[in-house]
Enzyme design. Structure first.
Site, short mmCIF file in Angstrom:
data_model
loop_
_atom_site.label_atom_id
_atom_site.label_comp_id
_atom_site.label_asym_id
_atom_site.label_seq_id
_atom_site.Cartn_x
_atom_site.Cartn_y
_atom_site.Cartn_z
N ARG A 56 0.85 -1.20 0.00
CA ARG A 56 0.00 0.00 0.00
C ARG A 56 0.89 1.25 0.00
O ARG A 56 0.59 2.23 -0.66
CB ARG A 56 -0.96 0.01 1.20
CG ARG A 56 -1.66 1.35 1.35
CD ARG A 56 -2.91 1.34 2.24
NE ARG A 56 -2.88 0.45 3.36
CZ ARG A 56 -2.14 0.65 4.47
NH1 ARG A 56 -1.41 1.74 4.62
NH2 ARG A 56 -2.16 -0.24 5.44
N TYR A 61 -17.65 17.21 -13.41
CA TYR A 61 -18.01 15.80 -13.54
C TYR A 61 -19.02 15.41 -12.45
O TYR A 61 -18.86 15.79 -11.29
CB TYR A 61 -16.74 14.95 -13.43
CG TYR A 61 -16.98 13.48 -13.47
CD1 TYR A 61 -17.32 12.84 -14.66
CD2 TYR A 61 -16.89 12.71 -12.32
CE1 TYR A 61 -17.57 11.48 -14.70
CE2 TYR A 61 -17.13 11.35 -12.35
CZ TYR A 61 -17.47 10.73 -13.54
OH TYR A 61 -17.71 9.39 -13.57
N ASP A 89 -8.71 19.10 -13.10
CA ASP A 89 -9.02 17.78 -13.65
C ASP A 89 -8.63 17.83 -15.13
O ASP A 89 -9.27 18.51 -15.93
CB ASP A 89 -10.52 17.50 -13.46
CG ASP A 89 -10.93 16.11 -13.97
OD1 ASP A 89 -10.27 15.59 -14.89
OD2 ASP A 89 -11.92 15.56 -13.45
N LYS A 100 -9.86 7.00 -18.84
CA LYS A 100 -10.24 7.59 -20.12
C LYS A 100 -9.05 7.55 -21.09
O LYS A 100 -8.53 6.49 -21.36
CB LYS A 100 -10.78 9.00 -19.87
CG LYS A 100 -11.75 9.10 -18.68
CD LYS A 100 -13.06 8.33 -18.88
CE LYS A 100 -13.85 8.17 -17.60
NZ LYS A 100 -14.23 9.41 -16.93
C1 LIG Z 1 -14.60 9.72 -15.60
C2 LIG Z 1 -14.22 11.03 -15.02
C3 LIG Z 1 -13.91 11.16 -13.66
C4 LIG Z 1 -14.03 10.02 -12.68
O1 LIG Z 1 -13.12 9.01 -12.96
P1 LIG Z 1 -13.33 7.45 -12.60
O2 LIG Z 1 -12.11 6.81 -13.11
O3 LIG Z 1 -14.58 7.03 -13.29
O4 LIG Z 1 -13.49 7.38 -11.12
C5 LIG Z 1 -13.51 12.39 -13.22
N1 LIG Z 1 -13.41 13.45 -14.05
C6 LIG Z 1 -13.71 13.36 -15.35
C7 LIG Z 1 -13.59 14.56 -16.21
C8 LIG Z 1 -14.12 12.15 -15.88
O5 LIG Z 1 -14.43 12.08 -17.18
#
Ligand SMILES: *Cc1c(COP(=O)(O)O)cnc(C)c1O
Length: 397
Positions: free
Chosen positions: A51, A103, A175, A200
């Site tokens: 961890r 998001y 983000d 993504k």
């Molecule tokens: C998908 C997404 C998230 C969350 O990510 P996960 O991997 O699904 O927890 C956060 N911000 C954006 C812009 C996203 O597209």
């Protein structure tokens, strides 16, 4: 020549983890061990418990730090785990100024979890700096930016926000999921914490859920490491390896998808059945200039509005190529319906306030030939037009 001098696409392959020093393996070994033997009672090795640190996860953390231009990267079990852990840098009584069309999962975390721990927030349209300034309170400790935003692709001036934040000694989080360090480097624009859903574009194949964070300051890195280890939402080693593998082709994937996204955006903009297209590479996008200035491209996600929910329903049932699903940033094109998918966690009045209509669709453009996508969309639109005609004839009878 040092590896830092290489171009982005070269550094995706030729970085510190190009070969395994122990064996010469050209793929990072997956180290499953949860614990590590210590050879000395007085001095423990670099790894003790997985961890806290594990060589496979560490490789991914090194690579993302290098690509974002930061001092330290952190890998989490999901994008939300990365985002939630970063929010733990705040304390009870603190206040966050946050992008209003954030998001859906981040919206839920901020409104329903952080509030229980006494962390307040104000949602603002971050494209309006006056609104941002007015939202600042004596206890504002962080600015949370998503740009381009989800799903309306609004662009925030990252440098202006991080400047504001510095003036009041607050942190800026960005983000960077939609653009990745290939197209946008928030740390260079003064940001403190870059966050990713690596699920993504970074991993890119719709086969892993992962999150990343990168910081550019040693003291902040220590604090975030402490939180990563304390909260424990770390990325597993198999998943770390999948992200590492996906990263190797990030450049070709994103270039191709971005090129196709522009083709699709132009096609949609010219189509009579499309009411509006949201994509920051279109010259009539309200923040086109800022996007050009702070990023190297507009990415591969766009949104568009049709007439109403019924038309959306019929369009979605007629298109064949894109998968109709949550998520984005994959090899296959993904069509999604924000009102009932990514932003389902946002109550309808909140969505409407933000302009996320029930007639809005989001498209993440994949690696298909864009002409095939255009043909597919065209036949779906033709069916719509046909139905409309039948409907009109029925009405006039
Ligand atoms: C998908 C997404 C998230 C969350 O990510 P996960 O991997 O699904 O927890 C956060 N911000 C954006 C812009 C996203 O597209």
């Amino acid at each position: 020549m040092e590896t830092e001098d290489y171009c982005f696409e070269t550094r995706l392959l030729h970085n510190r983890h190009k070969v395994d020093p122990a064996t010469g393996a050209v793929s990072v070994p997956i180290q499953h061990a949860s614990t590590f033997h210590q050879f000395d009672i007085d001095q423990f090795g670099k790894y003790d418990y997985a961890r806290s640190l594990n060589p496979t996860r560490e490789a991914l953390e090194d690579v993302i730090a290098e690509l974002e231009g930061g001092v330290k990267g952190f890998a989490f079990s999901s994008g939300m785990a990365a985002i939630s852990t970063a929010f733990l840098l705040l304390s009870s009584g603190d206040h966050v100024v946050i992008t209003e069309d954030v998001y859906g999962g981040t919206f839920r975390m901020v409104t329903e979890v952080l509030t229980r721990f006494g962390i307040q927030h104000t949602f603002v349209d971050m494209t309006d700096l006056d609104q941002v300034k007015q939202a600042i309170q004596p206890n504002t400790k962080a600015f949370y930016v998503e740009t381009p935003s989800n799903p309306l692709l609004k662009v925030t001036d990252i440098r202006a926000i991080s400047q504001l934040a510095k003036e009041i000694d607050a942190l800026t989080f960005v983000d960077n999921t939609f653009l990745t360090p290939q197209l946008q480097k928030p740390l260079e624009l003064g940001v403190d914490v870059v966050l990713h859903s690596a699920t993504k574009f970074l991993a890119g194949h719709s086969d892993v859920v992962a999150g990343l964070a990168v910081v550019n300051d040693d003291a902040l890195a220590k604090r975030l490491y402490f939180l990563q280890n304390s909260f424990g939402a770390i990325l597993g080693v198999q998943d770390a390896w999948l992200v590492l593998r996906g990263l190797k082709t990030l450049h070709v994937r994103l270039e191709q998808s971005q090129r196709s996204a522009l083709t699709l955006a132009e096609f949609l903009q010219a189509h009579p059945l499309v009411e509006k297209v949201y994509y920051p590479a279109l010259e009539d996008h309200p923040q086109y200039e800022i996007q050009q200035e702070q990023a190297y491209g507009a990415g591969a996600v766009l949104s568009f509005e049709l007439k109403d929910e019924d038309v959306v329903r019929s369009f979605v049932s007629n298109v064949k190529i894109p998968v109709f699903a949550v998520s984005l940033g994959a090899v296959e094109s993904i069509l999604s319906y924000p009102a009932k998918m990514s932003h389902a966690a946002m109550p309808q009045p909140e969505r409407e306030k933000r302009g996320i209509k029930n007639s809005l669709l989001r498209l993440s453009v994949g690696l298909e030939n864009p002409e095939d996508l255009i043909k597919d969309f065209s036949q779906a639109f033709e069916k719509l037009a046909h139905n409309e005609l039948v409907l009109q004839r029925g009405e006039s009878k």
